[in-house]
Scaffold this motif. Sequence first.
Motif, PDB file in Angstrom:
ATOM      1  N   THR A  46       0.765  -1.275  -0.014  1.00  0.00           N
ATOM      2  CA  THR A  46       0.004   0.008   0.129  1.00  0.00           C
ATOM      3  C   THR A  46       0.780   1.272   0.145  1.00  0.00           C
ATOM      4  O   THR A  46       0.698   2.261  -0.839  1.00  0.00           O
ATOM      5  CB  THR A  46      -0.897  -0.085   1.223  1.00  0.00           C
ATOM      6  N   LEU A  47       1.861   1.315   0.826  1.00  0.00           N
ATOM      7  CA  LEU A  47       2.861   2.506   1.028  1.00  0.00           C
ATOM      8  C   LEU A  47       3.596   2.573  -0.163  1.00  0.00           C
ATOM      9  O   LEU A  47       4.033   3.432  -0.782  1.00  0.00           O
ATOM     10  CB  LEU A  47       3.514   2.602   2.398  1.00  0.00           C
ATOM     11  N   LYS A  48       4.029   1.520  -0.689  1.00  0.00           N
ATOM     12  CA  LYS A  48       5.255   1.428  -1.764  1.00  0.00           C
ATOM     13  C   LYS A  48       4.489   1.880  -2.923  1.00  0.00           C
ATOM     14  O   LYS A  48       5.137   2.385  -3.881  1.00  0.00           O
ATOM     15  CB  LYS A  48       5.831   0.035  -1.594  1.00  0.00           C
ATOM     16  N   ASP A  49       3.515   1.476  -3.143  1.00  0.00           N
ATOM     17  CA  ASP A  49       2.461   1.666  -4.456  1.00  0.00           C
ATOM     18  C   ASP A  49       2.330   3.202  -4.611  1.00  0.00           C
ATOM     19  O   ASP A  49       2.224   3.715  -5.628  1.00  0.00           O
ATOM     20  CB  ASP A  49       1.284   0.930  -4.478  1.00  0.00           C
ATOM     21  N   ALA A  50       2.327   4.061  -3.143  1.00  0.00           N
ATOM     22  CA  ALA A  50       2.146   5.345  -3.128  1.00  0.00           C
ATOM     23  C   ALA A  50       3.541   6.091  -3.368  1.00  0.00           C
ATOM     24  O   ALA A  50       3.503   7.205  -3.372  1.00  0.00           O
ATOM     25  CB  ALA A  50       1.529   5.918  -2.112  1.00  0.00           C
ATOM     26  N   GLY A  51       4.479   5.463  -3.692  1.00  0.00           N
ATOM     27  CA  GLY A  51       5.816   5.895  -3.683  1.00  0.00           C
ATOM     28  C   GLY A  51       7.002   5.840  -2.672  1.00  0.00           C
ATOM     29  O   GLY A  51       8.058   6.195  -2.699  1.00  0.00           O
ATOM     30  N   ALA A  52       6.558   5.114  -1.564  1.00  0.00           N
ATOM     31  CA  ALA A  52       7.610   5.038  -0.245  1.00  0.00           C
ATOM     32  C   ALA A  52       8.546   3.833  -0.940  1.00  0.00           C
ATOM     33  O   ALA A  52       8.326   2.853  -1.616  1.00  0.00           O
ATOM     34  CB  ALA A  52       6.933   4.524   0.956  1.00  0.00           C
ATOM     35  N   THR A  53       9.731   4.084  -0.312  1.00  0.00           N
ATOM     36  CA  THR A  53      10.857   2.968  -0.790  1.00  0.00           C
ATOM     37  C   THR A  53      11.385   2.183   0.474  1.00  0.00           C
ATOM     38  O   THR A  53      11.831   1.368   0.365  1.00  0.00           O
ATOM     39  CB  THR A  53      12.131   3.779  -1.332  1.00  0.00           C
ATOM     40  N   ASP A  54      11.191   2.898   1.656  1.00  0.00           N
ATOM     41  CA  ASP A  54      11.574   1.968   3.155  1.00  0.00           C
ATOM     42  C   ASP A  54      10.606   2.054   3.934  1.00  0.00           C
ATOM     43  O   ASP A  54      10.135   3.041   4.554  1.00  0.00           O
ATOM     44  CB  ASP A  54      12.819   3.097   3.498  1.00  0.00           C
ATOM     45  N   VAL A  55       9.922   0.777   4.111  1.00  0.00           N
ATOM     46  CA  VAL A  55       8.725   0.814   5.030  1.00  0.00           C
ATOM     47  C   VAL A  55       8.932  -0.541   5.799  1.00  0.00           C
ATOM     48  O   VAL A  55       9.514  -1.744   5.483  1.00  0.00           O
ATOM     49  CB  VAL A  55       7.515   0.582   4.006  1.00  0.00           C
ATOM     50  N   THR A  56       8.538  -0.358   7.055  1.00  0.00           N
ATOM     51  CA  THR A  56       8.754  -1.457   8.036  1.00  0.00           C
ATOM     52  C   THR A  56       7.710  -1.646   8.743  1.00  0.00           C
ATOM     53  O   THR A  56       7.153  -0.813   9.249  1.00  0.00           O
ATOM     54  CB  THR A  56      10.162  -1.006   9.240  1.00  0.00           C
ATOM     55  N   VAL A  57       7.104  -2.631   8.707  1.00  0.00           N
ATOM     56  CA  VAL A  57       5.703  -3.156   9.263  1.00  0.00           C
ATOM     57  C   VAL A  57       6.272  -3.852  10.579  1.00  0.00           C
ATOM     58  O   VAL A  57       6.852  -4.760  10.830  1.00  0.00           O
ATOM     59  CB  VAL A  57       4.781  -3.996   8.497  1.00  0.00           C
ATOM     60  N   VAL A  58       5.311  -3.053  11.649  1.00  0.00           N
ATOM     61  CA  VAL A  58       5.786  -3.602  13.051  1.00  0.00           C
ATOM     62  C   VAL A  58       4.531  -4.333  13.431  1.00  0.00           C
ATOM     63  O   VAL A  58       3.368  -3.345  13.852  1.00  0.00           O
ATOM     64  CB  VAL A  58       6.416  -2.409  14.007  1.00  0.00           C
ATOM     65  N   PRO A  59       4.322  -5.468  13.602  1.00  0.00           N
ATOM     66  CA  PRO A  59       3.087  -6.080  14.303  1.00  0.00           C
ATOM     67  C   PRO A  59       2.896  -5.737  15.899  1.00  0.00           C
ATOM     68  O   PRO A  59       3.939  -5.834  16.509  1.00  0.00           O
ATOM     69  CB  PRO A  59       3.183  -7.581  14.175  1.00  0.00           C
ATOM     70  N   VAL A  60       1.811  -5.139  16.080  1.00  0.00           N
ATOM     71  CA  VAL A  60       1.436  -4.821  17.616  1.00  0.00           C
ATOM     72  C   VAL A  60       0.347  -5.378  18.024  1.00  0.00           C
ATOM     73  O   VAL A  60      -0.809  -5.847  17.498  1.00  0.00           O
ATOM     74  CB  VAL A  60       1.365  -3.095  17.680  1.00  0.00           C
ATOM     75  N   SER A  61       0.276  -5.466  19.519  1.00  0.00           N
ATOM     76  CA  SER A  61      -0.924  -6.297  20.045  1.00  0.00           C
ATOM     77  C   SER A  61      -0.944  -5.674  21.723  1.00  0.00           C
ATOM     78  O   SER A  61       0.094  -5.184  22.029  1.00  0.00           O
ATOM     79  CB  SER A  61      -0.852  -7.670  20.038  1.00  0.00           C
ATOM     80  N   PRO A  62      -1.967  -6.024  22.205  1.00  0.00           N
ATOM     81  CA  PRO A  62      -1.973  -5.621  23.763  1.00  0.00           C
ATOM     82  C   PRO A  62      -0.691  -6.283  24.552  1.00  0.00           C
ATOM     83  O   PRO A  62      -0.046  -5.512  25.270  1.00  0.00           O
ATOM     84  CB  PRO A  62      -3.153  -6.148  24.231  1.00  0.00           C
ATOM     85  N   ALA A  63      -0.134  -7.179  23.844  1.00  0.00           N
ATOM     86  CA  ALA A  63       1.262  -8.104  24.588  1.00  0.00           C
ATOM     87  C   ALA A  63       2.362  -7.130  24.160  1.00  0.00           C
ATOM     88  O   ALA A  63       3.379  -7.466  24.792  1.00  0.00           O
ATOM     89  CB  ALA A  63       1.160  -9.459  24.390  1.00  0.00           C
ATOM     90  N   ARG A  64       2.414  -6.618  22.950  1.00  0.00           N
ATOM     91  CA  ARG A  64       3.363  -5.997  22.292  1.00  0.00           C
ATOM     92  C   ARG A  64       2.861  -4.891  21.951  1.00  0.00           C
ATOM     93  O   ARG A  64       2.943  -4.707  20.591  1.00  0.00           O
ATOM     94  CB  ARG A  64       4.245  -6.921  21.232  1.00  0.00           C
ATOM     95  N   PRO A  65       2.615  -3.792  22.837  1.00  0.00           N
ATOM     96  CA  PRO A  65       2.346  -2.289  22.251  1.00  0.00           C
ATOM     97  C   PRO A  65       3.143  -1.822  21.257  1.00  0.00           C
ATOM     98  O   PRO A  65       4.712  -2.122  21.471  1.00  0.00           O
ATOM     99  CB  PRO A  65       1.763  -1.759  23.419  1.00  0.00           C
ATOM    100  N   PRO A  66       3.056  -0.874  20.805  1.00  0.00           N
ATOM    101  CA  PRO A  66       4.149   0.017  19.899  1.00  0.00           C
ATOM    102  C   PRO A  66       5.095   0.589  20.960  1.00  0.00           C
ATOM    103  O   PRO A  66       4.855   1.097  22.209  1.00  0.00           O
ATOM    104  CB  PRO A  66       3.402   1.160  19.372  1.00  0.00           C
ATOM    105  N   GLN A  67       6.374   0.699  20.635  1.00  0.00           N
ATOM    106  CA  GLN A  67       7.326   1.269  21.530  1.00  0.00           C
ATOM    107  C   GLN A  67       8.324   2.539  20.896  1.00  0.00           C
ATOM    108  O   GLN A  67       8.340   2.566  19.627  1.00  0.00           O
ATOM    109  CB  GLN A  67       8.310   0.343  21.722  1.00  0.00           C
ATOM    110  N   ALA A  68       8.481   3.404  21.613  1.00  0.00           N
ATOM    111  CA  ALA A  68       9.398   4.540  21.043  1.00  0.00           C
ATOM    112  C   ALA A  68      10.552   4.201  20.361  1.00  0.00           C
ATOM    113  O   ALA A  68      10.944   4.528  19.120  1.00  0.00           O
ATOM    114  CB  ALA A  68       9.915   5.621  22.035  1.00  0.00           C
TER     115      ALA A  68
END
Length: 230
Positions: A46-68
């Motif tokens: 989705t992001l690369k089709d829009a022109g992004a070249t460097d995309v990192t997908v980070v799976p998150v959940s209540p057990a592993r919430p997003p981190q700084a």
Amino acid sequence: MEIFLVGGGREAKAAHEPFVRACGGGPIVAYALDDADLDVARWESTLKDAGATDVTVVPVSPARPPQAADLQGAAGVYVAGGLTPAYHETMVAGGTEWLDAARTAGLVYGGFSAGSAIAAEQAIVGGWRTEFQQRTVDVIDSDLAEDLETLTILPGLGLVPFLVDVHAAQWGTLYRLTHAVLATGIEGWAIDEGTVLIISSDGTPTVQGIGAATHVRRTGPASTAVTVVS
């Protein structure tokens, strides 16, 4: 902080291009809910089709919430779509240190569907019926209520001061948003699929993409003013 709120939809290249451009070619970290429907390739493409070249997908959940630390070196942070209550539990109730880091670093924020809804100061997380003038009314098809019965509004990320609902033309969520505005007195925007509501750093809203965004504000106990922007 520039904010890009996409209303959802599989055909969303035009809606993502402004977000990707605002990231200036820098790395994008995309948070996606780690559940049975997780599709890392979808969010990368989705992001690369829009022109992004460097995309990192980070799976998150209540057990592993997003981190700084996830956002180290990023130019933009993107919150994907899925079940909105689960995104709220993970991204908001799970702690917002990641958002503090994003603000401090001046990252661009992009939200898609659930990621757009929870960006609000008060977030519409689901529900298909509410109380209005002393009776219960249906505000959306129950199949589209995200596993919640009552219209549910919870504290969100606070990136924008208005309510946000998504899939507006496709799911009929404008009516739900109207009831949310009447109940809270807070203005709101309903965003179509394939469409992005852009909030500049000075708070000015603009709309791009293949659809429209509809602004709703309360004018009385049972009345609203509606403006469609495309």
